[in-house]
Write a protein that holds these residues in place. Structure first.
Motif, PDB file in Angstrom:
ATOM      1  N   UNK A   1      -0.148  -6.269  13.682  1.00 24.40           N
ATOM      2  CA  UNK A   1       0.985  -5.591  13.051  1.00 24.40           C
ATOM      3  C   UNK A   1       0.706  -5.389  11.573  1.00 24.40           C
ATOM      4  N   UNK A   2       0.855  -4.148  11.128  1.00 26.60           N
ATOM      5  CA  UNK A   2       0.687  -3.822   9.712  1.00 26.60           C
ATOM      6  C   UNK A   2       2.066  -3.676   9.082  1.00 26.60           C
ATOM      7  N   UNK A   3       2.210  -4.247   7.887  1.00 31.15           N
ATOM      8  CA  UNK A   3       3.444  -4.083   7.120  1.00 31.15           C
ATOM      9  C   UNK A   3       3.076  -3.929   5.652  1.00 31.15           C
ATOM     10  N   UNK A   4       4.041  -3.524   4.852  1.00 29.02           N
ATOM     11  CA  UNK A   4       3.747  -3.370   3.431  1.00 29.02           C
ATOM     12  C   UNK A   4       4.985  -3.680   2.613  1.00 29.02           C
ATOM     13  N   UNK A   5       4.726  -4.117   1.389  1.00 29.48           N
ATOM     14  CA  UNK A   5       5.780  -4.344   0.401  1.00 29.48           C
ATOM     15  C   UNK A   5       5.515  -3.356  -0.722  1.00 29.48           C
ATOM     16  N   UNK A   6       6.293  -2.292  -0.768  1.00 27.66           N
ATOM     17  CA  UNK A   6       6.037  -1.233  -1.742  1.00 27.66           C
ATOM     18  C   UNK A   6       6.207  -1.728  -3.176  1.00 27.66           C
ATOM     19  N   UNK A   7       7.146  -2.607  -3.402  1.00 24.99           N
ATOM     20  CA  UNK A   7       7.375  -3.119  -4.752  1.00 24.99           C
ATOM     21  C   UNK A   7       6.182  -3.934  -5.242  1.00 24.99           C
ATOM     22  N   UNK A   8       5.551  -4.657  -4.328  1.00 22.94           N
ATOM     23  CA  UNK A   8       4.392  -5.466  -4.691  1.00 22.94           C
ATOM     24  C   UNK A   8       3.078  -4.724  -4.517  1.00 22.94           C
ATOM     25  N   UNK A   9       3.145  -3.480  -4.022  1.00 20.26           N
ATOM     26  CA  UNK A   9       1.941  -2.685  -3.779  1.00 20.26           C
ATOM     27  C   UNK A   9       0.957  -3.477  -2.908  1.00 20.26           C
TER      28      UNK A   9
ATOM     29  N   UNK B   1      -2.767  -4.149  -4.448  1.00 18.32           N
ATOM     30  CA  UNK B   1      -3.302  -3.114  -5.330  1.00 18.32           C
ATOM     31  C   UNK B   1      -2.816  -3.347  -6.749  1.00 18.32           C
ATOM     32  N   UNK B   2      -3.696  -3.094  -7.702  1.00 19.35           N
ATOM     33  CA  UNK B   2      -3.327  -3.253  -9.104  1.00 19.35           C
ATOM     34  C   UNK B   2      -3.966  -2.153  -9.929  1.00 19.35           C
ATOM     35  N   UNK B   3      -3.439  -1.960 -11.130  1.00 18.88           N
ATOM     36  CA  UNK B   3      -3.961  -0.928 -12.012  1.00 18.88           C
ATOM     37  C   UNK B   3      -2.920   0.138 -12.277  1.00 18.88           C
ATOM     38  N   UNK B   4      -3.404   1.262 -12.752  1.00 15.23           N
ATOM     39  CA  UNK B   4      -2.526   2.378 -13.085  1.00 15.23           C
ATOM     40  C   UNK B   4      -2.216   3.171 -11.821  1.00 15.23           C
TER      41      UNK B   4
ATOM     42  N   UNK C   1      -5.712   0.196  11.542  1.00 12.14           N
ATOM     43  CA  UNK C   1      -4.390   0.800  11.514  1.00 12.14           C
ATOM     44  C   UNK C   1      -3.992   1.197  10.117  1.00 12.14           C
ATOM     45  N   UNK C   2      -2.962   2.023  10.030  1.00  7.58           N
ATOM     46  CA  UNK C   2      -2.450   2.480   8.744  1.00  7.58           C
ATOM     47  C   UNK C   2      -0.933   2.400   8.714  1.00  7.58           C
ATOM     48  N   UNK C   3      -0.400   2.461   7.501  1.00  7.20           N
ATOM     49  CA  UNK C   3       1.048   2.456   7.326  1.00  7.20           C
ATOM     50  C   UNK C   3       1.398   3.334   6.141  1.00  7.20           C
ATOM     51  N   UNK C   4       2.440   4.138   6.306  1.00  9.73           N
ATOM     52  CA  UNK C   4       2.897   4.986   5.210  1.00  9.73           C
ATOM     53  C   UNK C   4       3.940   4.235   4.380  1.00  9.73           C
ATOM     54  N   UNK C   5       4.307   4.828   3.247  1.00 13.69           N
ATOM     55  CA  UNK C   5       5.319   4.199   2.396  1.00 13.69           C
ATOM     56  C   UNK C   5       6.668   4.132   3.103  1.00 13.69           C
ATOM     57  N   UNK C   6       6.857   5.001   4.077  1.00  8.59           N
ATOM     58  CA  UNK C   6       8.100   4.992   4.845  1.00  8.59           C
ATOM     59  C   UNK C   6       8.088   4.044   6.018  1.00  8.59           C
ATOM     60  N   UNK C   7       6.939   3.391   6.232  1.00  8.73           N
ATOM     61  CA  UNK C   7       6.849   2.403   7.292  1.00  8.73           C
ATOM     62  C   UNK C   7       6.311   2.904   8.617  1.00  8.73           C
ATOM     63  N   UNK C   8       5.864   4.153   8.666  1.00 11.31           N
ATOM     64  CA  UNK C   8       5.271   4.657   9.905  1.00 11.31           C
ATOM     65  C   UNK C   8       3.870   4.084  10.067  1.00 11.31           C
ATOM     66  N   UNK C   9       3.602   3.561  11.264  1.00 11.63           N
ATOM     67  CA  UNK C   9       2.324   2.906  11.522  1.00 11.63           C
ATOM     68  C   UNK C   9       1.517   3.623  12.591  1.00 11.63           C
ATOM     69  N   UNK C  10       0.225   3.367  12.545  1.00 13.58           N
ATOM     70  CA  UNK C  10      -0.715   3.921  13.516  1.00 13.58           C
ATOM     71  C   UNK C  10      -1.768   2.850  13.763  1.00 13.58           C
ATOM     72  N   UNK C  11      -2.098   2.581  15.036  1.00  8.83           N
ATOM     73  CA  UNK C  11      -3.034   1.514  15.374  1.00  8.83           C
ATOM     74  C   UNK C  11      -4.145   2.003  16.291  1.00  8.83           C
TER      75      UNK C  11
END
Length: 115
Positions: free
Chosen positions: A68-76, A24-27, A49-59
């Motif tokens: 498996x879904x994962x995310x890097x909050x710093x890199x959005x 994701x990019x932008x404002x 599936x989805x993932x929250x900022x806290x790492x909770x997942x749903x499939x």
């Protein structure tokens, strides 16, 4: 202007793995949750599936134990690791995120599983 850009799709054989990314990019002040959907030919778009900022997942039941879904909050950025792929996983995969309270979609990336 908020944009979601997916990458990583392609053609693989049954049983193989693939990893999708969505940046994701932008404002962006808040981005939560992030997730993946897919749409096969002739079918409606469905949740993967989805993932929250806290790492909770749903499939979706159809991908549990394989994806498996994962995310890097710093890199959005959100990732979708797909293992043990099946022909029925063939679809266009879309990233979706709630950004600053509004939903945004990526442009989609094709995943084809075929021998």
């Amino acid at each position: 202007q908020v944009q979601l850009v997916e990458s990583g799709g392609g053609l693989v054989q049954p049983g193989e793995s693939l990893r999708l990314s969505c940046a994701a990019s932008g404002s962006i002040f808040r981005i939560n949750p992030m997730g993946w959907y897919r749409q096969a030919p002739g079918k409606e778009r469905e949740l993967v599936g989805t993932i929250t900022s806290g790492g909770n997942t749903n499939y979706a039941d159809s991908v549990k134990g394989r994806f498996t879904i994962s995310r890097d909050n710093a890199k959005k950025t959100v990732y979708l690791q797909m293992n043990s792929l099946k022909p029925e996983d063939t679809a266009v995969y879309y990233c979706k995120a709630l950004v600053n309270g509004r939903p945004y979609w990526g442009q989609g990336t094709q995943v084809t599983v075929s021998s």
